[in-house]
Each structure stands twice: as structure tokens, then as C-alpha cells.
Design a protein around this motif. Sequence first.
Motif, PDB file in Angstrom:
ATOM      1  N   CYS A  58       0.878  -1.182   0.000  1.00  0.00           N
ATOM      2  CA  CYS A  58       0.000   0.000   0.000  1.00  0.00           C
ATOM      3  C   CYS A  58       0.908   1.223   0.000  1.00  0.00           C
ATOM      4  O   CYS A  58       2.139   1.082   0.032  1.00  0.00           O
ATOM      5  CB  CYS A  58      -0.948  -0.011   1.208  1.00  0.00           C
ATOM      6  SG  CYS A  58      -0.109   0.016   2.804  1.00  0.00           S
ATOM      7  N   GLN A  59       0.321   2.410  -0.033  1.00  0.00           N
ATOM      8  CA  GLN A  59       1.121   3.644  -0.123  1.00  0.00           C
ATOM      9  C   GLN A  59       1.772   3.939   1.231  1.00  0.00           C
ATOM     10  O   GLN A  59       1.065   4.243   2.199  1.00  0.00           O
ATOM     11  CB  GLN A  59       0.214   4.804  -0.545  1.00  0.00           C
ATOM     12  CG  GLN A  59       0.931   6.109  -0.778  1.00  0.00           C
ATOM     13  CD  GLN A  59       1.812   6.091  -2.014  1.00  0.00           C
ATOM     14  OE1 GLN A  59       1.405   5.631  -3.075  1.00  0.00           O
ATOM     15  NE2 GLN A  59       3.024   6.573  -1.878  1.00  0.00           N
ATOM     16  N   THR A  60       3.083   3.859   1.267  1.00  0.00           N
ATOM     17  CA  THR A  60       3.793   4.136   2.521  1.00  0.00           C
ATOM     18  C   THR A  60       4.770   5.306   2.357  1.00  0.00           C
ATOM     19  O   THR A  60       5.372   5.746   3.331  1.00  0.00           O
ATOM     20  CB  THR A  60       4.602   2.901   2.994  1.00  0.00           C
ATOM     21  OG1 THR A  60       5.431   2.469   1.911  1.00  0.00           O
ATOM     22  CG2 THR A  60       3.699   1.770   3.432  1.00  0.00           C
ATOM     23  N   ASP A  61       4.926   5.767   1.115  1.00  0.00           N
ATOM     24  CA  ASP A  61       5.876   6.841   0.831  1.00  0.00           C
ATOM     25  C   ASP A  61       5.132   8.177   0.768  1.00  0.00           C
ATOM     26  O   ASP A  61       4.232   8.349  -0.063  1.00  0.00           O
ATOM     27  CB  ASP A  61       6.558   6.551  -0.516  1.00  0.00           C
ATOM     28  CG  ASP A  61       7.679   7.534  -0.804  1.00  0.00           C
ATOM     29  OD1 ASP A  61       7.859   8.501  -0.024  1.00  0.00           O
ATOM     30  OD2 ASP A  61       8.384   7.334  -1.814  1.00  0.00           O
ATOM     31  N   LEU A  62       5.519   9.108   1.644  1.00  0.00           N
ATOM     32  CA  LEU A  62       4.833  10.410   1.682  1.00  0.00           C
ATOM     33  C   LEU A  62       5.506  11.460   0.792  1.00  0.00           C
ATOM     34  O   LEU A  62       5.188  12.647   0.897  1.00  0.00           O
ATOM     35  CB  LEU A  62       4.759  10.930   3.120  1.00  0.00           C
ATOM     36  CG  LEU A  62       3.892  10.165   4.115  1.00  0.00           C
ATOM     37  CD1 LEU A  62       3.706  10.989   5.392  1.00  0.00           C
ATOM     38  CD2 LEU A  62       2.539   9.809   3.548  1.00  0.00           C
ATOM     39  N   MET A  63       6.431  11.007  -0.062  1.00  0.00           N
ATOM     40  CA  MET A  63       7.185  11.930  -0.924  1.00  0.00           C
ATOM     41  C   MET A  63       6.275  12.964  -1.608  1.00  0.00           C
ATOM     42  O   MET A  63       6.568  14.149  -1.625  1.00  0.00           O
ATOM     43  CB  MET A  63       7.929  11.102  -1.980  1.00  0.00           C
ATOM     44  CG  MET A  63       8.606  11.914  -3.055  1.00  0.00           C
ATOM     45  SD  MET A  63      10.032  12.782  -2.422  1.00  0.00           S
ATOM     46  CE  MET A  63      11.285  11.565  -2.724  1.00  0.00           C
ATOM     47  N   ASN A  64       5.149  12.504  -2.151  1.00  0.00           N
ATOM     48  CA  ASN A  64       4.280  13.401  -2.915  1.00  0.00           C
ATOM     49  C   ASN A  64       3.124  13.975  -2.094  1.00  0.00           C
ATOM     50  O   ASN A  64       2.149  14.453  -2.662  1.00  0.00           O
ATOM     51  CB  ASN A  64       3.726  12.663  -4.144  1.00  0.00           C
ATOM     52  CG  ASN A  64       4.848  12.270  -5.090  1.00  0.00           C
ATOM     53  OD1 ASN A  64       5.772  13.050  -5.321  1.00  0.00           O
ATOM     54  ND2 ASN A  64       4.799  11.055  -5.591  1.00  0.00           N
ATOM     55  N   TYR A  65       3.258  13.907  -0.767  1.00  0.00           N
ATOM     56  CA  TYR A  65       2.169  14.399   0.098  1.00  0.00           C
ATOM     57  C   TYR A  65       2.690  15.429   1.098  1.00  0.00           C
ATOM     58  O   TYR A  65       3.856  15.405   1.474  1.00  0.00           O
ATOM     59  CB  TYR A  65       1.530  13.222   0.851  1.00  0.00           C
ATOM     60  CG  TYR A  65       0.816  12.265  -0.072  1.00  0.00           C
ATOM     61  CD1 TYR A  65      -0.479  12.529  -0.507  1.00  0.00           C
ATOM     62  CD2 TYR A  65       1.456  11.123  -0.543  1.00  0.00           C
ATOM     63  CE1 TYR A  65      -1.130  11.665  -1.372  1.00  0.00           C
ATOM     64  CE2 TYR A  65       0.822  10.255  -1.420  1.00  0.00           C
ATOM     65  CZ  TYR A  65      -0.483  10.537  -1.827  1.00  0.00           C
ATOM     66  OH  TYR A  65      -1.116   9.681  -2.703  1.00  0.00           O
TER      67      TYR A  65
END
Length: 156
Positions: A58-65
Motif C-alpha cells: 500500500c502507499q507508505t511513501d509520503l514523498m508526494n504528500y
Amino acid sequence: MKTLIACYSYSGHTLKVAEALKIKINADLTNIKSEKDDWYPFRLWKALREKKVPIKPCQTDLMNYDGLVLCSPVWGGKTPPAINKYLSELTNVKGKHFGVFVTSGGKRSQKATIQMREYLDSQGMQFLGQMRLLAKDVDDEKYGEIFDLFAKKFID
Ligand SMILES: Cc1cc2nc3c(=O)[nH]c(=O)nc-3n(C[C@H](O)[C@H](O)[C@H](O)COP(=O)(O)O)c2cc1C
């Protein structure tokens, strides 16, 4: 503000509110799911001991948030093992905003919220707000003023 809502929900209450929040604040939603479901006593035992279990991608990377809202049920007063695992897999969190949201059967159980807050604080994230709803109020769709106040913190 671009926000990721990450939600673990076993029987749907937490997810129901997370989906309403997604629409309200125009966020992305990622579903945290454990690889397999344990028998109830094991689920409780693992939560009480703050264990982790494998989760599906699932989405665990907050790079784009810019921020994260972490949504979880309360198990044994604590966070479910899938949430513990998700927390450990998060990346690019430093300096980003966060909020925590829990659903529970009863009114005690603040430890789950504290667990998530303390961990995300320790990773250099900035706390914006927290919310707790009772499962029976979620069933009746009685989210109340707290839902609007919480959502407002994640709207530019
Ligand atoms: C294993 C387990 C342990 C639970 N422990 C608690 C608890 O300690 N305190 C509480 O208020 N509710 C407890 N509950 C109730 C859930 O927190 C509540 O029903 C929640 O809304 C479920 O969310 P979900 O439908 O998104 O899975 C527990 C539920 C389960 C399955």
C-alpha cells in the motif's frame, strides 16, 4: 494541502469514516490490509504486545504528500498489529503534517491514539489533530461537529 489517508479497518467502521473524510478534504486513500487474518484472541494478544504483522503493499511513501491522516480501530486499548507494521514502513515523513483518527467500541482506550502520535512525533512529523468516534455512532452516521473540525485542519 495534499493529504494521504491511510486506513486499517477490520469490520468497516473506520473505513466508512475514512472514505467520508477522503471526499471532504479531497485526499488520497490507501487501505492497510494484513496478509492474513488471525483468530480473534491472537489479534488481541498481538495488539496488546504491540506486535507487527505482514501487510499487503500500500502507499507508505509520503514523498508526494504534505500530510498523513492515519485511521485505526482500537484493539485492547492499542493499535492493531497491521498499523504497527504500517508505521514502521512509512518513508519521507519528516516535516509533514499528520492527524490520527480512531474508532472504538467504548470510551476509554486513548493508548492507541497516543501510540500513533508518539511514533509520528518521533519521526519529525507535525501534529495537526486527532479524532475518536464510537462504532455505534459510525453505524448511525453520527459523526458530529468533531468530524468537521478535524477535516478543516487538512483543508488549505
Ligand atoms: C480484537 C479487537 C479488540 C478490540 N478492543 C477494543 C478495546 O480495547 N476498546 C474499545 O473501545 N473497543 C475495542 N474493540 C472494538 C473496536 O475498536 C470497534 O468496534 C471499532 O470501531 C472497529 O473498527 P473497524 O470496524 O474499522 O474494524 C475491539 C475490537 C476487536 C476486533
